[in-house]
Design an enzyme around this catalytic site. Structure first.
Site, mmCIF file in Angstrom:
data_model
loop_
_atom_site.group_PDB
_atom_site.id
_atom_site.type_symbol
_atom_site.label_atom_id
_atom_site.label_comp_id
_atom_site.label_asym_id
_atom_site.label_seq_id
_atom_site.Cartn_x
_atom_site.Cartn_y
_atom_site.Cartn_z
ATOM 1 N N ASN A 284 5.929 -4.029 -5.276
ATOM 2 C CA ASN A 284 4.589 -4.605 -5.351
ATOM 3 C C ASN A 284 3.996 -4.421 -6.737
ATOM 4 O O ASN A 284 3.222 -5.253 -7.210
ATOM 5 C CB ASN A 284 3.696 -3.986 -4.280
ATOM 6 C CG ASN A 284 4.120 -4.449 -2.905
ATOM 7 O OD1 ASN A 284 3.798 -5.551 -2.495
ATOM 8 N ND2 ASN A 284 4.906 -3.626 -2.214
ATOM 9 N N ALA B 95 0.027 1.696 -7.449
ATOM 10 C CA ALA B 95 0.849 2.794 -7.963
ATOM 11 C C ALA B 95 0.981 2.776 -9.479
ATOM 12 O O ALA B 95 1.823 3.478 -10.034
ATOM 13 C CB ALA B 95 2.236 2.726 -7.319
ATOM 14 N N HIS C 192 7.158 4.425 -13.061
ATOM 15 C CA HIS C 192 6.865 3.048 -13.462
ATOM 16 C C HIS C 192 6.693 3.029 -14.971
ATOM 17 O O HIS C 192 5.845 3.751 -15.505
ATOM 18 C CB HIS C 192 5.584 2.561 -12.788
ATOM 19 C CG HIS C 192 5.637 2.673 -11.292
ATOM 20 N ND1 HIS C 192 6.303 1.779 -10.492
ATOM 21 C CD2 HIS C 192 5.141 3.611 -10.454
ATOM 22 C CE1 HIS C 192 6.200 2.141 -9.233
ATOM 23 N NE2 HIS C 192 5.502 3.261 -9.183
HETATM 24 N N1 NDP Z 1 0.289 -2.065 -4.573
HETATM 25 C C1 NDP Z 1 1.088 -1.013 -4.634
HETATM 26 O O1 NDP Z 1 1.197 -0.358 -5.680
HETATM 27 C C2 NDP Z 1 1.861 -0.618 -3.419
HETATM 28 C C3 NDP Z 1 1.842 -1.410 -2.311
HETATM 29 N N2 NDP Z 1 2.516 -1.030 -1.183
HETATM 30 C C4 NDP Z 1 2.432 -1.934 -0.024
HETATM 31 O O2 NDP Z 1 1.780 -1.276 1.022
HETATM 32 C C5 NDP Z 1 2.526 -1.410 2.215
HETATM 33 C C6 NDP Z 1 2.303 -0.197 3.112
HETATM 34 O O3 NDP Z 1 2.827 0.935 2.473
HETATM 35 P P1 NDP Z 1 3.021 2.292 3.303
HETATM 36 O O4 NDP Z 1 1.748 2.706 3.935
HETATM 37 O O5 NDP Z 1 3.706 3.229 2.408
HETATM 38 O O6 NDP Z 1 4.047 1.794 4.429
HETATM 39 P P2 NDP Z 1 4.396 2.494 5.801
HETATM 40 O O7 NDP Z 1 5.699 1.896 6.216
HETATM 41 O O8 NDP Z 1 4.268 3.955 5.706
HETATM 42 O O9 NDP Z 1 3.248 1.970 6.762
HETATM 43 C C7 NDP Z 1 3.060 0.630 7.083
HETATM 44 C C8 NDP Z 1 2.400 0.584 8.449
HETATM 45 O O10 NDP Z 1 2.017 -0.763 8.716
HETATM 46 C C9 NDP Z 1 2.404 -1.059 10.052
HETATM 47 N N3 NDP Z 1 2.604 -2.486 10.201
HETATM 48 C C10 NDP Z 1 3.625 -3.239 9.786
HETATM 49 N N4 NDP Z 1 3.449 -4.518 10.139
HETATM 50 C C11 NDP Z 1 2.281 -4.572 10.803
HETATM 51 C C12 NDP Z 1 1.543 -5.611 11.421
HETATM 52 N N5 NDP Z 1 1.995 -6.851 11.448
HETATM 53 N N6 NDP Z 1 0.368 -5.314 12.008
HETATM 54 C C13 NDP Z 1 -0.104 -4.065 11.996
HETATM 55 N N7 NDP Z 1 0.550 -3.006 11.439
HETATM 56 C C14 NDP Z 1 1.723 -3.269 10.855
HETATM 57 C C15 NDP Z 1 3.687 -0.272 10.263
HETATM 58 O O11 NDP Z 1 3.928 -0.136 11.628
HETATM 59 P P3 NDP Z 1 5.401 0.163 12.206
HETATM 60 O O12 NDP Z 1 5.492 1.638 12.185
HETATM 61 O O13 NDP Z 1 5.361 -0.442 13.568
HETATM 62 O O14 NDP Z 1 6.390 -0.506 11.300
HETATM 63 C C16 NDP Z 1 3.336 1.040 9.575
HETATM 64 O O15 NDP Z 1 2.609 1.899 10.429
HETATM 65 C C17 NDP Z 1 3.975 -1.590 1.748
HETATM 66 O O16 NDP Z 1 4.759 -2.292 2.698
HETATM 67 C C18 NDP Z 1 3.802 -2.380 0.489
HETATM 68 O O17 NDP Z 1 3.774 -3.765 0.789
HETATM 69 C C19 NDP Z 1 3.195 0.139 -1.132
HETATM 70 C C20 NDP Z 1 3.253 0.951 -2.223
HETATM 71 C C21 NDP Z 1 2.616 0.629 -3.473
HETATM 72 O O1 OAA Z 2 4.388 3.184 -4.655
HETATM 73 C C1 OAA Z 2 5.139 2.860 -5.576
HETATM 74 O O2 OAA Z 2 5.622 3.678 -6.369
HETATM 75 C C2 OAA Z 2 5.402 1.427 -5.857
HETATM 76 C C3 OAA Z 2 5.873 0.644 -4.755
HETATM 77 O O3 OAA Z 2 6.338 1.123 -3.757
HETATM 78 C C4 OAA Z 2 5.772 -0.790 -4.885
HETATM 79 O O4 OAA Z 2 5.623 -1.289 -6.024
HETATM 80 O O5 OAA Z 2 5.844 -1.474 -3.852
#
Ligand code: NDP
Ligand code: OAA
Length: 264
Positions: free
Chosen positions: A187, A121, A217
């Site tokens: 993150n 992000a 950000h």
């Molecule tokens: N690097 C970056 O800039 C960013 C990183 N992120 C990371 O990405 C992750 C995902 O984001 P986002 O897609 O928005 O989150 P969402 O909550 O929309 O989706 C996460 C999905 O992963 C599933 N899940 C959770 N645990 C497991 C598991 N053990 N095995 C399989 N599936 C699983 C969830 O299922 P269920 O519905 O059952 O909970 C859900 O469907 C965030 O948690 C964060 O850590 C996010 C934003 C920015």
């Molecule tokens: O998607 C974003 O804006 C950032 C975020 O959630 C994260 O850092 O985990």
């Protein structure tokens, strides 16, 4: 064929598949989703369900994309790396836990493969990497998101997200503290730290701001090379207000680059 295994079929996973599925290039998708048999994967889209390393290998996975969360990285990714599957990890903040970080790096070494972190992000990481090794570099990252991205956390503090009128500072401290405390929202703090001056020296503020509608950000960098300020005003992903739409765009770009590199 380009065989991609996506761990987590949420905002990022769905958007990634939807973007790349429209492009030429012949992607095959597998999804490692939670639960047993609940219809998490859109009907009609030809995706394979995978729930073990054996199944991931049987799918002939070329690349793994994790977008499920910190716990999923710790539980699932080491086994895939050890089996030799290159992996993009979106849940970058998990690397603030040095035990998990070590297990991931050891697994990648064992599997003779790599673990890569998308820019996610945020941007400006090339600048950060360029100045990171100078003396006396200062990096400050401010996460500024609307109350909708902090709904549950605000309620836990007895603050009504719908009536918040002034900005509220949730956290001031180091990147590792922020990433561990807020695994779904900070993150980027870990991404900034790992591309810059590290988890403990990177200063982080987490602000809930009712005046912004974008996931914002801000990055402030000072070094003998000069000063830099970056500000990203990201639209939230349609399926998750905590997550910026930009994240899945950045992952899609990494996936394209991976397969372009293999083709050349
Ligand atoms: N690097 C970056 O800039 C960013 C990183 N992120 C990371 O990405 C992750 C995902 O984001 P986002 O897609 O928005 O989150 P969402 O909550 O929309 O989706 C996460 C999905 O992963 C599933 N899940 C959770 N645990 C497991 C598991 N053990 N095995 C399989 N599936 C699983 C969830 O299922 P269920 O519905 O059952 O909970 C859900 O469907 C965030 O948690 C964060 O850590 C996010 C934003 C920015
Ligand atoms: O998607 C974003 O804006 C950032 C975020 O959630 C994260 O850092 O985990």
């Amino acid at each position: 064929m380009r065989n991609v295994l996506v761990i987590g079929y949420g905002a990022i996973g769905k958007s990634l598949i939807a973007q790349l599925d429209q492009e030429e290039g012949g992607y095959r998708w597998a999804v490692w989703a939670r639960g047993n048999g609940s219809p998490r994967v859109d009907a009609g889209r030809p995706v394979t369900r995978v729930t073990s390393v054996t199944e991931a290998l049987a799918f002939e996975t070329d690349l793994v994309v994790e977008c499920a969360g910190h716990a999923a990285v710790a539980a699932i990714v080491p086994g895939l790396l050890a089996a030799g599957l290159p992996t993009l990890v979106c849940s970058v903040g998990v690397l603030a836990d040095t035990t998990i970080a070590d297990s991931l790096h050891e697994a990648a070494a064992r599997g003779k493969t790599w673990l890569r972190l998308p820019s996610g992000a945020v941007g400006g990481l090339d600048y950060l990497r360029a100045v990171a090794h100078l003396d006396e570099v200062g990096v400050r990252y401010v996460s500024r998101k609307p109350p909708s991205a902090w709904h549950d956390e605000l309620l836990a503090l007895n603050i009504d997200p719908d009536t918040l009128e002034e900005e509220h500072v949730l956290f001031d401290g180091s990147a590792d503290g922020a990433a561990r405390r807020y695994p779904k929202n900070l993150n980027v703090a870990a991404t900034v730290a790992l591309n810059g001056i590290g988890m403990t020296r990177t200063q982080v503020s987490v602000v809930v701001d009712p005046a912004v509608s974008a996931n914002t950000h801000e990055l402030y960098i000072e070094s003998s090379a000069g000063v830099a300020e970056f500000r990203f005003e990201n639209n939230p992903a349609p399926d998750n207000p905590k997550t910026s739409l930009l994240t899945s765009l950045s992952v899609a770009s990494e996936v394209r680059t991976f397969f372009q590199g293999r083709a050349s």
